[in-house]
Design an enzyme around this catalytic site. Structure first.
Site: not given
Length: 198
Positions: A71-72
């Site tokens: 994720a970011d």
């Protein structure tokens, strides 16, 4: 005989993402990906987080019995990403810019098992109240803002800055829980939303 669930690997060193994933009842191991996180010229923030989540996943090996979750997250003001602060002055500038205004938070989540890959992008709108110079300096004297996009933590003292929020709070922390749970179930990983022993 039932089919064994694949092993879940969180491809992130973020303690906040790990804690949110634990809240879903998921069992997982942690491996962080080392990639170049430099934005491409004129890259939109929403495109940037999706590319980062995908490239983090591609940097880690995945077998048939392994599901990678990467994720970011980015904080966006005036169509520009506010990353983690470089120093006190950088954090102060960010918080002054966010004061009394609304901003967006985008998180991209990517799940991959060999060639199968699914991703989701989640947007939350956050409105701050007015932040005085004294309040900003007092906040920056704490340990809280230094490894956070936008220089604040909504789950901590920074939550007192928020006048209004439209969307997922866990998305602002770094992992949108509803969308993550739905993605996990698509990969035959069913979160256990019950206490141990029940």
């Amino acid at each position: 005989m039932g089919t064994l669930s694949p092993t879940l690997v969180l491809g992130s060193a973020s303690p906040r993402r790990a804690e949110l994933l634990r809240q879903l009842g998921a069992n997982f191991t942690i491996r962080s990906a080392d990639i170049d996180e430099t934005p491409i010229h004129d890259e939109l923030p929403r495109d940037y987080v999706q590319r980062m989540a995908r490239e983090k996943s591609e940097a880690l090996e995945s077998g048939n019995d392994t599901v990678l979750l990467t994720a970011d997250t980015t904080v966006v003001l005036d169509n520009k990403s506010l990353g983690k602060p470089a120093d006190f002055a950088d954090a102060q500038t960010m918080l002054e810019a966010l004061s009394g205004r609304s901003h967006e938070v985008y998180t991209a989540v990517c799940l991959r098992q060999e060639t199968q890959c699914k991703a989701v992008l989640v947007r939350t709108l956050v409105e701050f109240g007015e932040l005085s110079d004294r309040l900003i300096k007092d906040y920056l004297a704490t340990d809280e803002p230094w490894d956070k996009a936008g220089s604040y933590a909504i789950q901590g003292k920074g939550g007192s800055f928020v006048r209004r929020i439209d969307g997922s709070v866990s998305n602002v922390i770094g992992l949108p829980m509803l969308e993550t749970r739905e993605l996990l179930m698509q990969f035959a990983i069913a979160p256990v939303l019950k206490e141990p022993g029940t």
